[in-house]
Design a protein around this motif. Structure first.
Motif, PDB file in Angstrom:
ATOM      1  N   TYR A  40      20.600 -20.475  -7.798  1.00 54.11           N
ATOM      2  CA  TYR A  40      20.186 -19.435  -8.741  1.00 54.11           C
ATOM      3  C   TYR A  40      19.035 -19.974  -9.584  1.00 54.11           C
ATOM      4  N   GLY A  41      18.104 -19.095  -9.907  1.00 57.23           N
ATOM      5  CA  GLY A  41      16.951 -19.572 -10.659  1.00 57.23           C
ATOM      6  C   GLY A  41      15.912 -18.491 -10.852  1.00 57.23           C
ATOM      7  N   SER A  42      14.693 -18.955 -11.178  1.00 49.72           N
ATOM      8  CA  SER A  42      13.581 -18.033 -11.414  1.00 49.72           C
ATOM      9  C   SER A  42      12.279 -18.694 -11.003  1.00 49.72           C
ATOM     10  N   ILE A  43      11.327 -17.859 -10.620  1.00 55.67           N
ATOM     11  CA  ILE A  43       9.972 -18.304 -10.306  1.00 55.67           C
ATOM     12  C   ILE A  43       9.018 -17.402 -11.079  1.00 55.67           C
ATOM     13  N   ALA A  44       8.101 -18.016 -11.825  1.00 57.41           N
ATOM     14  CA  ALA A  44       7.171 -17.258 -12.668  1.00 57.41           C
ATOM     15  C   ALA A  44       5.725 -17.543 -12.266  1.00 57.41           C
ATOM     16  N   PHE A  45       4.893 -16.475 -12.268  1.00 58.45           N
ATOM     17  CA  PHE A  45       3.478 -16.576 -11.930  1.00 58.45           C
ATOM     18  C   PHE A  45       2.636 -16.061 -13.100  1.00 58.45           C
ATOM     19  N   LEU A  61      13.964 -13.312 -10.960  1.00 62.85           N
ATOM     20  CA  LEU A  61      15.260 -13.960 -11.194  1.00 62.85           C
ATOM     21  C   LEU A  61      16.147 -13.683  -9.973  1.00 62.85           C
ATOM     22  N   TYR A  62      16.857 -14.685  -9.476  1.00 66.82           N
ATOM     23  CA  TYR A  62      17.539 -14.498  -8.189  1.00 66.82           C
ATOM     24  C   TYR A  62      18.804 -15.339  -8.051  1.00 66.82           C
ATOM     25  N   VAL A  63      19.618 -14.897  -7.105  1.00 63.17           N
ATOM     26  CA  VAL A  63      20.731 -15.684  -6.551  1.00 63.17           C
ATOM     27  C   VAL A  63      20.545 -15.672  -5.052  1.00 63.17           C
ATOM     28  N   ARG A  64      20.553 -16.827  -4.425  1.00 60.41           N
ATOM     29  CA  ARG A  64      20.328 -16.914  -2.982  1.00 60.41           C
ATOM     30  C   ARG A  64      21.134 -18.064  -2.411  1.00 60.41           C
ATOM     31  N   SER A  65      21.131 -18.174  -1.091  1.00 63.14           N
ATOM     32  CA  SER A  65      21.738 -19.332  -0.450  1.00 63.14           C
ATOM     33  C   SER A  65      20.650 -20.391  -0.265  1.00 63.14           C
ATOM     34  N   PRO A  66      21.029 -21.650  -0.097  1.00 62.96           N
ATOM     35  CA  PRO A  66      20.012 -22.702   0.018  1.00 62.96           C
ATOM     36  C   PRO A  66      19.037 -22.509   1.168  1.00 62.96           C
ATOM     37  N   THR A 145      -2.404 -21.926 -16.970  1.00 60.42           N
ATOM     38  CA  THR A 145      -3.051 -20.763 -16.359  1.00 60.42           C
ATOM     39  C   THR A 145      -3.426 -21.004 -14.906  1.00 60.42           C
ATOM     40  N   SER A 146      -2.874 -22.031 -14.303  1.00 55.88           N
ATOM     41  CA  SER A 146      -3.166 -22.284 -12.894  1.00 55.88           C
ATOM     42  C   SER A 146      -2.359 -21.312 -12.036  1.00 55.88           C
ATOM     43  N   LYS A 147      -2.653 -21.316 -10.747  1.00 57.56           N
ATOM     44  CA  LYS A 147      -1.957 -20.427  -9.819  1.00 57.56           C
ATOM     45  C   LYS A 147      -0.628 -21.008  -9.353  1.00 57.56           C
ATOM     46  N   GLU A 148      -0.355 -22.240  -9.771  1.00 56.51           N
ATOM     47  CA  GLU A 148       0.908 -22.858  -9.365  1.00 56.51           C
ATOM     48  C   GLU A 148       2.066 -22.184 -10.100  1.00 56.51           C
ATOM     49  N   PRO A 149       3.076 -21.719  -9.388  1.00 61.19           N
ATOM     50  CA  PRO A 149       4.205 -21.054 -10.044  1.00 61.19           C
ATOM     51  C   PRO A 149       5.102 -22.054 -10.769  1.00 61.19           C
ATOM     52  N   VAL A 150       5.837 -21.558 -11.729  1.00 54.98           N
ATOM     53  CA  VAL A 150       6.835 -22.370 -12.432  1.00 54.98           C
ATOM     54  C   VAL A 150       8.192 -22.059 -11.808  1.00 54.98           C
ATOM     55  N   VAL A 151       8.727 -23.026 -11.087  1.00 57.69           N
ATOM     56  CA  VAL A 151      10.011 -22.859 -10.394  1.00 57.69           C
ATOM     57  C   VAL A 151      11.091 -23.540 -11.217  1.00 57.69           C
ATOM     58  N   HIS A 152      12.129 -22.788 -11.533  1.00 62.43           N
ATOM     59  CA  HIS A 152      13.240 -23.330 -12.330  1.00 62.43           C
ATOM     60  C   HIS A 152      14.542 -22.836 -11.710  1.00 62.43           C
ATOM     61  N   GLU A 153      15.162 -23.670 -10.879  1.00 61.25           N
ATOM     62  CA  GLU A 153      16.370 -23.244 -10.188  1.00 61.25           C
ATOM     63  C   GLU A 153      17.383 -24.364 -10.104  1.00 61.25           C
ATOM     64  N   PHE A 154      18.625 -23.979  -9.783  1.00 62.49           N
ATOM     65  CA  PHE A 154      19.731 -24.921  -9.713  1.00 62.49           C
ATOM     66  C   PHE A 154      20.555 -24.668  -8.448  1.00 62.49           C
ATOM     67  N   PRO A 185       6.795 -11.849  -1.174  1.00 63.21           N
ATOM     68  CA  PRO A 185       6.329 -12.926  -0.270  1.00 63.21           C
ATOM     69  C   PRO A 185       5.960 -14.210  -1.000  1.00 63.21           C
ATOM     70  N   THR A 186       5.318 -14.088  -2.164  1.00 64.86           N
ATOM     71  CA  THR A 186       4.920 -15.301  -2.893  1.00 64.86           C
ATOM     72  C   THR A 186       6.138 -16.056  -3.422  1.00 64.86           C
ATOM     73  N   VAL A 187       7.190 -15.322  -3.720  1.00 59.69           N
ATOM     74  CA  VAL A 187       8.430 -15.977  -4.157  1.00 59.69           C
ATOM     75  C   VAL A 187       9.064 -16.707  -2.977  1.00 59.69           C
ATOM     76  N   GLN A 188       9.129 -16.041  -1.822  1.00 59.46           N
ATOM     77  CA  GLN A 188       9.709 -16.647  -0.631  1.00 59.46           C
ATOM     78  C   GLN A 188       8.973 -17.929  -0.260  1.00 59.46           C
ATOM     79  N   GLU A 189       7.657 -17.911  -0.380  1.00 59.70           N
ATOM     80  CA  GLU A 189       6.844 -19.079  -0.018  1.00 59.70           C
ATOM     81  C   GLU A 189       7.132 -20.285  -0.909  1.00 59.70           C
ATOM     82  N   ASN A 190       7.593 -20.037  -2.143  1.00 58.66           N
ATOM     83  CA  ASN A 190       7.768 -21.135  -3.099  1.00 58.66           C
ATOM     84  C   ASN A 190       9.230 -21.516  -3.321  1.00 58.66           C
ATOM     85  N   PHE A 191      10.130 -20.970  -2.498  1.00 58.69           N
ATOM     86  CA  PHE A 191      11.525 -21.396  -2.598  1.00 58.69           C
ATOM     87  C   PHE A 191      11.637 -22.856  -2.171  1.00 58.69           C
TER      88      PHE A 191
END
Length: 283
Positions: A40-45, A61-66, A145-154, A185-191
């Protein structure tokens, strides 16, 4: 890492024991544990030129399997509780992907409630802080302000002990169903992925630790139950002995009282008095 089941049955029959929980209920598989890995976590752009005062980032914001397994085999619904400032802050999803995408300007803590398909299992409640900026930063700077997303998940694991047969079958189907992907798609790419050997070893070690802890708790509960039964048995024996002693003591006192009364009557009626009168007459 896939959902897996373990049977701790002490014999070698290969089948777990079953316990019926009620009329019409699916029996529970004794000495069986099922481990369901979740992330579970979040990815921000950062929105860049599209950003305004109140919409600086787009986040999910999401819940997913590994590794993309379908969690809906075991999950009935996921309820996301967002900040009250969002329209419809409570979002309920009954089908994967279990995710919510929004735009905003501030970080906040969201609540995630996972409801399982077996009504007898308690819901899993999680709290997650949605991060818009890299660690140590709380506002927009050239570094944010870069294009790199902020990934925060557990990563976490939900363990079910002695599940019902029906729920066990549902959970074990996740690995044979098609993989689930994000709507973004951009979220899927950064999981992040969890297929590395070191991660796998760490997960196995965590699983073993958890199983050892569960086994220790079960042993302590069993010993506590045995000690309680021994104390209750000792109290019953003591109570029985006390009641028996009281009854025998009452009977003994009653017999002694009857003997004393009879002796008193003998003395007063003639034994001693008659001898005294005879002595006087002889003189």
């Amino acid at each position: 890492m896939d959902t897996f089941s373990r049977n701790d049955q002490p014999n070698n029959s290969g089948a777990a024991g079953a316990l019926k929980t009620g009329v019409g209920a699916s029996p529970r598989l004794l000495n069986t544990t099922v481990c369901v890995p979740i992330v579970y976590g979040s990815i921000a752009f950062f929105l860049g030129k599209k950003a305004d005062e109140y919409h600086t980032h787009r986040w999910t914001l999401y819940v997913r399997s590994p590794n993309g397994e379908d969690l809906s085999t075991g999950i009935s619904k996921v309820v996301f509780q967002l900040h009250p400032s969002f329209p419809q802050p409570v979002r309920e999803l009954t089908a994967p992907p279990f995710e919510v995408t929004e735009k905003g300007w501030g970080e906040f803590e969201a609540t995630i409630r996972i409801v399982w398909r077996d009504p007898g299992e308690k819901a899993t409640v999680l709290t997650h802080g949605i991060k818009l900026y890299p660690p140590g930063l709380t506002q927009i700077t050239p570094a944010t302000t870069s294009k790199e997303p902020v990934v925060h998940e557990f990563y976490d694991e939900v363990v079910f002990t002695d599940p019902t047969e029906a729920f066990h079958r549902q959970l074990m189907r996740s690995s044979v169903l098609p993989r689930i992907q994000s709507h973004e798609p951009t979220v899927q790419e950064n999981f992040p992925t969890y297929a590395d050997e070191e991660d796998f070893k760490a997960l196995l070690a965590a699983q073993k630790f958890l199983e050892d802890e569960l086994r220790d708790v079960k042993d302590r509960i069993m010993k506590a139950d045995m000690a309680r039964e021994e104390i209750e048995e000792a109290l019953r024996v003591a109570a029985t002995a006390k009641a028996s002693s009281s009854q025998s003591g009452g009977k003994s006192g009653s017999s002694s009282g009857k003997g004393g009364g009879s002796g008193g009557k003998t003395k007063s009626s003639g034994g001693g008095g008659t001898a005294s009168k005879k002595s006087k007459a002889s003189h």
